[in-house]
Design an enzyme around this catalytic site. Structure first.
Site, PDB file in Angstrom:
ATOM      1  CE  LYS A 238      -3.839   1.757   2.896  1.00 38.70           C
ATOM      2  NZ  LYS A 238      -4.603   1.444   4.133  1.00 38.70           N
ATOM      3  CB  SER A 313      -8.058   3.058   3.431  1.00 35.70           C
ATOM      4  OG  SER A 313      -7.091   2.542   4.342  1.00 35.70           O
ATOM      5  CB  SER A 337      -7.949   0.078   6.214  1.00 33.06           C
ATOM      6  OG  SER A 337      -8.792   1.187   6.417  1.00 33.06           O
TER       7      SER A 337
END
Length: 640
Positions: A238, A313, A337
């Site tokens: 990420k 997320s 997330s």
């Protein structure tokens, strides 16, 4: 130079090389080849009776088996001459010459130099073991049972390597056997990113040095062997993890050119384990929401249905790993997330205990709740990544809690019988809901519980004490973000494109829909606040005590509930995960999400196991047993 014999293959050497590009079979190193497994090809030879599997097999019977394998794989096998039973050394020589295995060596003390080369090649290929590491027993007859195992392993060796849904263990086996290299893996994944990411918008940056890194790791493997399970394995992280060789942006245009001086601790540990960071994934900007939209990367789409969100997320990592852009990935989880996008993309996601893995070098949202952890297609792959990234880091003092509490290996918990005798608490408060989407998720979860019971678990329907009071507490991202982001920007030194949240807001270089959230966070003047302190202390204490109480009263190994209250939402209609994601961050306890099936509309659903602090091993064991007993994971049809 090897002497060629009469065992010839049809077609050119290039065609043969292509046909041998992989397959995967983990060699367990059993003392002899005898096994209860039976090759499908063995059934074609009527003279071999299963009732006499321990009897020696004749030369001609063994020749028929090899011929059946050859025909099934479009190859040619002339056959073996001779009568009587076949010895192990002769079977090894026949296989070695027939499929032209690459040369290798062995440490068997009862073989000649030439025989040792043959036996070493078969051992490396995962086809034939010795009776021990030093004894091959060349004159021992091959039994019918031995022959069945050999045929199965030859079939596995001849199976072409397919990067789609390949596990880390399968990649390691293929590299060890010389069928693929790390360079090949990187190139295959880069090709998939190039082919499919225009649809998904999951990737922000591709590492232009990934092939070079893979080449060096291949050279190291040849010289000294692999470092461990992740040697040469491509990973996606990420884009809120610092990487010293690529920008780290949090998805924001305001940080598009920000390249930190150092890797984050978890990235550094992955690299030390031999992993390759092949790309960085989109995220919901600054990890605020669960739909994965950013000013830099746009809206990431769900690979199971492009009209739906991927969760967030860490939705870029989720979509990328689901679509087979890398072996596994890293996400971050402040509220849900890692687990929400894992559930919505048919993945395994682990939110570790706060304090197990370092957050150093991760752009923070709320350090009271922030963790980083693995997202993968299988429990085993997630466990391998967790093993490489967990442990004490002086740069993140919360990890002092992990000292003495990290097992030697999380991979040792991969037990197919792990649900036998386990006690699972089904959280009834998280199975409520009246919407059709919620009812469908609940039905899938209850079926998962039934499957766990079939696999040996005892399920107890429970209610969490103080549930309503716990769920009234807010997330702390609204309090902490401004101060911790400013600390992060300061850590970038003179190279920081901006030095505070206030400067970023003034620049206008961020997602317009995040403006009100950013301004509200900027309005916080201090963390020296009674309300804030009360949340930090009371929320954690109440949640931990309530969870431990119900687990103690019912003697539970873990709690289970839907990872998200609803499946992936339609674009433009928002994403509702319910409050299911709160128990883990509010308590600091670990949780693992595992695929549980699909809705009638083809959208993935996951169930979540929650355990006690630093009990990730138990969660891995339970999740692995459920995964292997149900095998719900399937790849998206949109990215074949």
């Amino acid at each position: 130079m090897r002497k060629m014999t009469s065992w010839k293959l049809k077609g050119s050497a290039a065609l043969l090389s292509a046909s041998l590009l992989a397959g995967s079979f983990i060699l367990t190193g059993t003392p002899a080849e005898a096994s209860s497994s039976t090759s499908t090809n063995a059934g074609q030879v009527s003279s071999i009776q299963k009732s006499s599997l321990t009897s020696p097999i004749t030369v001609q019977e063994f020749s028929k088996l090899l011929n059946a394998v050859a025909k099934g794989n479009g190859l040619e096998f002339k056959g073996l001459d001779g009568t009587g039973t076949i010895k192990r050394k002769d079977a090894a020589a026949a296989i070695y010459e027939w499929i032209e295995l690459p040369e290798s060596t062995s440490e068997y003390t009862d073989l000649s130099e030439a025989e040792s080369e043959i036996a070493g090649a078969l051992l490396k290929a995962g086809i034939m073991n010795g009776y021990s590491s030093t004894v091959f027993a060349p004159n021992q007859p091959v039994t019918i049972s031995d022959a069945h195992v050999l045929i199965d392993r030859i079939e596995a060796y001849l199976t072409p390597f397919d990067i789609t849904e390949a596990t880390i263990a399968e990649m390691q086996t293929a590299m060890e056997q010389g069928k693929v290299t790390s360079v090949t893996l990187v190139q295959l994944y880069l090709a998939r990113i190039h082919r499919y990411d225009d649809q998904l918008h999951a990737i922000l940056t591709v590492n232009d040095k990934a092939v070079e890194a893979a080449r060096k790791l291949d050279e190291e493997r040849r010289a000294t062997g692999p470092r461990g399970p992740l040697h040469g394995i491509p990973i996606i992280v990420k884009d809120n993890y610092d990487t010293a060789d690529m920008p780290t942006t949090a998805g924001c245009v305001c940080l598009k050119d920000s390249i930190p001086d150092n890797d984050s601790e978890q990235v550094a540990r992955l690299k030390a384990a031999g992993a390759i960071i092949i790309a960085k994934a989109n995220l919901d900007e600054f990890a605020f929401n669960i739909t994965t939209s950013s000013s830099l990367g746009g809206q990431t789409l769900n690979p199971y249905n492009l009209g739906h969100y991927p969760g967030g997320s860490s939705g870029g990592t989720g979509a990328a790993i689901a679509a087979n852009f890398a072996a596994a990935g890293l996400g971050t989880d402040t509220g849900g997330s890692i687990r929400i996008p894992s559930s919505l993309n048919s993945l395994v996601g682990i939110r570790p205990t706060i304090g197990l893995s370092s957050r150093d070098g991760i752009i923070p949202l709320a350090l009271t709740q922030d963790v980083g952890g693995p997202m993968a297609r299988t429990v085993a792959d997630a466990a391998a990544v967790l093993e490489a990234t967990a442990g004490y880091d002086a740069k993140d003092l919360v990890t002092t809690q992990s000292v003495g509490r990290v097992p030697d290996s999380y991979l040792s918990y991969l037990d197919k019988e792990g649900l036998q005798g386990a006690r699972i608490g089904v959280v009834t408060q998280l199975l409520s809901g009246t919407k059709a989407e919620q009812n469908e998720v609940n039905d899938i979860t209850l079926q998962a519980v039934k499957d766990m019971e079939k696999l040996g678990a005892t399920a107890v329907h429970i209610e969490i004490p103080n549930y309503e009071a716990i769920m009234k507490f807010p997330s702390l991202s609204g309090w902490e973000f401004k101060f911790q982001l400013n600390d992060y920007l300061e850590s970038l030194g003179e190279d920081a494109p901006y030095h505070s949240l206030e400067e970023i807001i003034a620049s206008g270089e961020y997602l317009e829909s995040h403006k009100s959230s950013m301004e509200a966070r900027q309005a916080r003047e201090t963390l020296d606040d009674n309300e804030y302190r009360k949340i930090v202390l009371d929320r954690t204490k109440l949640t931990q005590e309530s969870l431990l109480k119900v687990m103690a009263e019912h003697n539970l190994d873990a709690l289970v509930y839907p990872a998200s209250a609803e499946p992936a939402g339609k674009l433009g209609e928002g994403q509702n995960s319910g409050v299911n994601n709160r128990l883990s961050p509010f308590s600091g306890f670990p949780a693992i999400t595992v695929p549980a099936g699909f809705t009638d509309g083809g959208l993935p659903v996951g169930v979540e196991f929650l355990g006690k602090a630093f009990d990730e091993g138990t969660l891995i064991k339970l999740a692995y047993s459920y995964e292997q007993g149900t095998l719900h994971r399937k790849s998206p049809a949109l990215t074949p």
